[in-house]
Design a protein around this motif. Structure first.
Motif, PDB file in Angstrom:
ATOM      1  N   ALA A  94      15.188   1.772  34.555  1.00 57.03           N
ATOM      2  CA  ALA A  94      15.861   2.992  35.001  1.00 57.03           C
ATOM      3  C   ALA A  94      14.979   3.834  35.919  1.00 57.03           C
ATOM      4  O   ALA A  94      13.754   3.830  35.808  1.00 57.03           O
ATOM      5  CB  ALA A  94      16.268   3.807  33.779  1.00 57.03           C
ATOM      6  N   ALA A  95      15.633   4.538  36.803  1.00 58.88           N
ATOM      7  CA  ALA A  95      14.931   5.412  37.737  1.00 58.88           C
ATOM      8  C   ALA A  95      14.330   6.601  36.987  1.00 58.88           C
ATOM      9  O   ALA A  95      14.769   6.950  35.891  1.00 58.88           O
ATOM     10  CB  ALA A  95      15.901   5.895  38.810  1.00 58.88           C
ATOM     11  N   ALA A  96      13.363   7.217  37.610  1.00 58.98           N
ATOM     12  CA  ALA A  96      12.741   8.402  37.033  1.00 58.98           C
ATOM     13  C   ALA A  96      13.731   9.563  37.035  1.00 58.98           C
ATOM     14  O   ALA A  96      14.611   9.647  37.881  1.00 58.98           O
ATOM     15  CB  ALA A  96      11.493   8.761  37.826  1.00 58.98           C
ATOM     16  N   THR A  97      13.564  10.458  36.062  1.00 60.52           N
ATOM     17  CA  THR A  97      14.376  11.666  35.977  1.00 60.52           C
ATOM     18  C   THR A  97      13.540  12.840  36.458  1.00 60.52           C
ATOM     19  O   THR A  97      12.437  13.060  35.959  1.00 60.52           O
ATOM     20  CB  THR A  97      14.829  11.917  34.526  1.00 60.52           C
ATOM     21  N   ASP A  98      14.065  13.592  37.405  1.00 57.86           N
ATOM     22  CA  ASP A  98      13.374  14.776  37.914  1.00 57.86           C
ATOM     23  C   ASP A  98      13.633  15.965  37.009  1.00 57.86           C
ATOM     24  O   ASP A  98      14.752  16.162  36.512  1.00 57.86           O
ATOM     25  CB  ASP A  98      13.837  15.114  39.329  1.00 57.86           C
ATOM     26  N   ILE A  99      12.596  16.767  36.809  1.00 57.10           N
ATOM     27  CA  ILE A  99      12.699  17.997  36.030  1.00 57.10           C
ATOM     28  C   ILE A  99      12.258  19.130  36.953  1.00 57.10           C
ATOM     29  O   ILE A  99      11.108  19.165  37.405  1.00 57.10           O
ATOM     30  CB  ILE A  99      11.829  17.916  34.763  1.00 57.10           C
ATOM     31  N   GLN A 100      13.182  20.009  37.248  1.00 59.83           N
ATOM     32  CA  GLN A 100      12.952  21.095  38.191  1.00 59.83           C
ATOM     33  C   GLN A 100      12.017  22.150  37.597  1.00 59.83           C
ATOM     34  O   GLN A 100      11.901  22.275  36.372  1.00 59.83           O
ATOM     35  CB  GLN A 100      14.286  21.754  38.575  1.00 59.83           C
ATOM     36  N   PRO A 101      11.352  22.955  38.442  1.00 59.76           N
ATOM     37  CA  PRO A 101      10.515  24.049  37.931  1.00 59.76           C
ATOM     38  C   PRO A 101      11.331  24.974  37.020  1.00 59.76           C
ATOM     39  O   PRO A 101      12.474  25.316  37.321  1.00 59.76           O
ATOM     40  CB  PRO A 101      10.082  24.777  39.204  1.00 59.76           C
ATOM     41  N   GLY A 102      10.778  25.319  35.881  1.00 60.28           N
ATOM     42  CA  GLY A 102      11.445  26.190  34.930  1.00 60.28           C
ATOM     43  C   GLY A 102      12.458  25.487  34.037  1.00 60.28           C
ATOM     44  O   GLY A 102      13.030  26.105  33.144  1.00 60.28           O
ATOM     45  N   GLU A 103      12.656  24.199  34.231  1.00 62.75           N
ATOM     46  CA  GLU A 103      13.673  23.452  33.489  1.00 62.75           C
ATOM     47  C   GLU A 103      13.042  22.681  32.325  1.00 62.75           C
ATOM     48  O   GLU A 103      11.878  22.293  32.375  1.00 62.75           O
ATOM     49  CB  GLU A 103      14.361  22.475  34.443  1.00 62.75           C
ATOM     50  N   ALA A 104      13.851  22.457  31.285  1.00 65.22           N
ATOM     51  CA  ALA A 104      13.466  21.586  30.175  1.00 65.22           C
ATOM     52  C   ALA A 104      14.582  20.569  29.987  1.00 65.22           C
ATOM     53  O   ALA A 104      15.760  20.907  30.102  1.00 65.22           O
ATOM     54  CB  ALA A 104      13.270  22.387  28.899  1.00 65.22           C
ATOM     55  N   LYS A 105      14.208  19.326  29.746  1.00 65.66           N
ATOM     56  CA  LYS A 105      15.189  18.267  29.505  1.00 65.66           C
ATOM     57  C   LYS A 105      14.818  17.517  28.237  1.00 65.66           C
ATOM     58  O   LYS A 105      13.633  17.328  27.937  1.00 65.66           O
ATOM     59  CB  LYS A 105      15.256  17.284  30.679  1.00 65.66           C
ATOM     60  N   GLN A 106      15.855  17.080  27.521  1.00 63.27           N
ATOM     61  CA  GLN A 106      15.660  16.313  26.295  1.00 63.27           C
ATOM     62  C   GLN A 106      15.947  14.837  26.559  1.00 63.27           C
ATOM     63  O   GLN A 106      16.840  14.502  27.339  1.00 63.27           O
ATOM     64  CB  GLN A 106      16.597  16.816  25.187  1.00 63.27           C
ATOM     65  N   PHE A 107      15.188  14.002  25.858  1.00 64.92           N
ATOM     66  CA  PHE A 107      15.330  12.553  25.956  1.00 64.92           C
ATOM     67  C   PHE A 107      15.200  11.965  24.563  1.00 64.92           C
ATOM     68  O   PHE A 107      14.530  12.530  23.702  1.00 64.92           O
ATOM     69  CB  PHE A 107      14.230  11.947  26.838  1.00 64.92           C
ATOM     70  N   SER A 108      15.801  10.803  24.359  1.00 65.55           N
ATOM     71  CA  SER A 108      15.560  10.021  23.153  1.00 65.55           C
ATOM     72  C   SER A 108      14.956   8.705  23.620  1.00 65.55           C
ATOM     73  O   SER A 108      15.628   7.902  24.266  1.00 65.55           O
ATOM     74  CB  SER A 108      16.845   9.771  22.378  1.00 65.55           C
ATOM     75  N   VAL A 109      13.698   8.517  23.333  1.00 64.58           N
ATOM     76  CA  VAL A 109      12.992   7.304  23.752  1.00 64.58           C
ATOM     77  C   VAL A 109      13.082   6.294  22.617  1.00 64.58           C
ATOM     78  O   VAL A 109      12.641   6.560  21.501  1.00 64.58           O
ATOM     79  CB  VAL A 109      11.526   7.608  24.098  1.00 64.58           C
ATOM     80  N   GLU A 110      13.690   5.154  22.912  1.00 65.31           N
ATOM     81  CA  GLU A 110      13.857   4.105  21.907  1.00 65.31           C
ATOM     82  C   GLU A 110      12.627   3.198  21.909  1.00 65.31           C
ATOM     83  O   GLU A 110      12.235   2.676  22.944  1.00 65.31           O
ATOM     84  CB  GLU A 110      15.120   3.299  22.186  1.00 65.31           C
ATOM     85  N   VAL A 111      12.045   3.056  20.738  1.00 64.24           N
ATOM     86  CA  VAL A 111      10.834   2.252  20.563  1.00 64.24           C
ATOM     87  C   VAL A 111      11.193   1.005  19.773  1.00 64.24           C
ATOM     88  O   VAL A 111      11.825   1.092  18.724  1.00 64.24           O
ATOM     89  CB  VAL A 111       9.746   3.051  19.819  1.00 64.24           C
ATOM     90  N   ALA A 112      10.804  -0.154  20.283  1.00 65.28           N
ATOM     91  CA  ALA A 112      10.945  -1.434  19.576  1.00 65.28           C
ATOM     92  C   ALA A 112       9.647  -2.199  19.788  1.00 65.28           C
ATOM     93  O   ALA A 112       9.256  -2.475  20.919  1.00 65.28           O
ATOM     94  CB  ALA A 112      12.139  -2.223  20.099  1.00 65.28           C
ATOM     95  N   GLY A 113       8.965  -2.495  18.687  1.00 58.70           N
ATOM     96  CA  GLY A 113       7.702  -3.206  18.776  1.00 58.70           C
ATOM     97  C   GLY A 113       7.648  -4.342  17.770  1.00 58.70           C
ATOM     98  O   GLY A 113       8.178  -4.235  16.663  1.00 58.70           O
ATOM     99  N   VAL A 114       7.011  -5.427  18.145  1.00 60.05           N
ATOM    100  CA  VAL A 114       6.888  -6.606  17.289  1.00 60.05           C
ATOM    101  C   VAL A 114       5.753  -6.383  16.295  1.00 60.05           C
ATOM    102  O   VAL A 114       4.611  -6.132  16.682  1.00 60.05           O
ATOM    103  CB  VAL A 114       6.633  -7.878  18.129  1.00 60.05           C
ATOM    104  N   LEU A 115       6.100  -6.475  15.004  1.00 61.10           N
ATOM    105  CA  LEU A 115       5.097  -6.397  13.943  1.00 61.10           C
ATOM    106  C   LEU A 115       4.472  -7.756  13.672  1.00 61.10           C
ATOM    107  O   LEU A 115       3.271  -7.861  13.434  1.00 61.10           O
ATOM    108  CB  LEU A 115       5.724  -5.859  12.656  1.00 61.10           C
ATOM    109  N   SER A 116       5.318  -8.814  13.687  1.00 58.11           N
ATOM    110  CA  SER A 116       4.806 -10.170  13.505  1.00 58.11           C
ATOM    111  C   SER A 116       5.753 -11.150  14.184  1.00 58.11           C
ATOM    112  O   SER A 116       6.945 -10.898  14.300  1.00 58.11           O
ATOM    113  CB  SER A 116       4.652 -10.515  12.017  1.00 58.11           C
TER     114      SER A 116
END
Length: 159
Positions: A94-116
């Motif tokens: 996905a492309a980068a998301t711009d955050i304007q001066p004075g702005e706040a944005k929320q994201f949910s970052v999905e993490v998937a990692g191999v344990l074994s």
């Protein structure tokens, strides 16, 4: 005149570097103190999965850009932090998301990692639980990429 030009160049360079540096003009906040993480198994691979709800606030004067592909989860072991997860990123991510001066944005970052088992990205820790933080790499025109570190959160086994 030459001295004046040199002084102006130095002042301009200092002003630009201070105002465009995302590490001093942005903050990353994980919006939960505790995050449930679940383990799943498929075809001989054990995965750890969870979502990290973050808010990125731009308090600077220039646009900053965020791409979750350029992030890391770190774990505290004793008094040291070390990376335990970094996503694999395809050329078509996905492309980068711009955050304007004075702005706040929320994201949910999905993490998937191999344990074994085979594959990745790996969850490079002997534990699922513990104290962690999110490190976002933010970019801004005219400044090098900057790592901005969040507050801490703990991972808990999902019920």
């Amino acid at each position: 005149m030459r001295k004046l030009n040199a002084m102006c160049a130095v002042l301009f360079a200092c002003a630009c570097s201070a105002s465009t540096d995302p590490s001093t003009s942005s903050s990353v906040t994980v919006q939960r103190d505790a995050i449930p993480a679940k383990g799943t198994q498929a075809e001989g691979v054990v995965w750890l999965q969870f979502g990290v709800p973050i808010e990125i606030r731009n308090t600077g004067k220039t646009v900053v850009s965020f791409q979750s592909c350029m992030s890391t989860i770190e774990e505290r072991v004793d008094d040291h932090w070390h990376a335990v997860w970094t996503p694999y990123c395809a050329l078509t991510s996905a492309a980068a998301t711009d955050i304007q001066p004075g702005e706040a944005k929320q994201f949910s970052v999905e993490v998937a990692g191999v344990l074994s088992g085979p594959g990745g990205p790996r969850w490079d820790s002997s534990s699922i639980t513990g104290t962690h933080r999110y490190v976002a790499t933010l970019t801004s025109a005219g400044a090098p990429p900057a790592a901005v570190t969040s507050n801490t959160f703990v991972l808990l086994p999902a019920p």
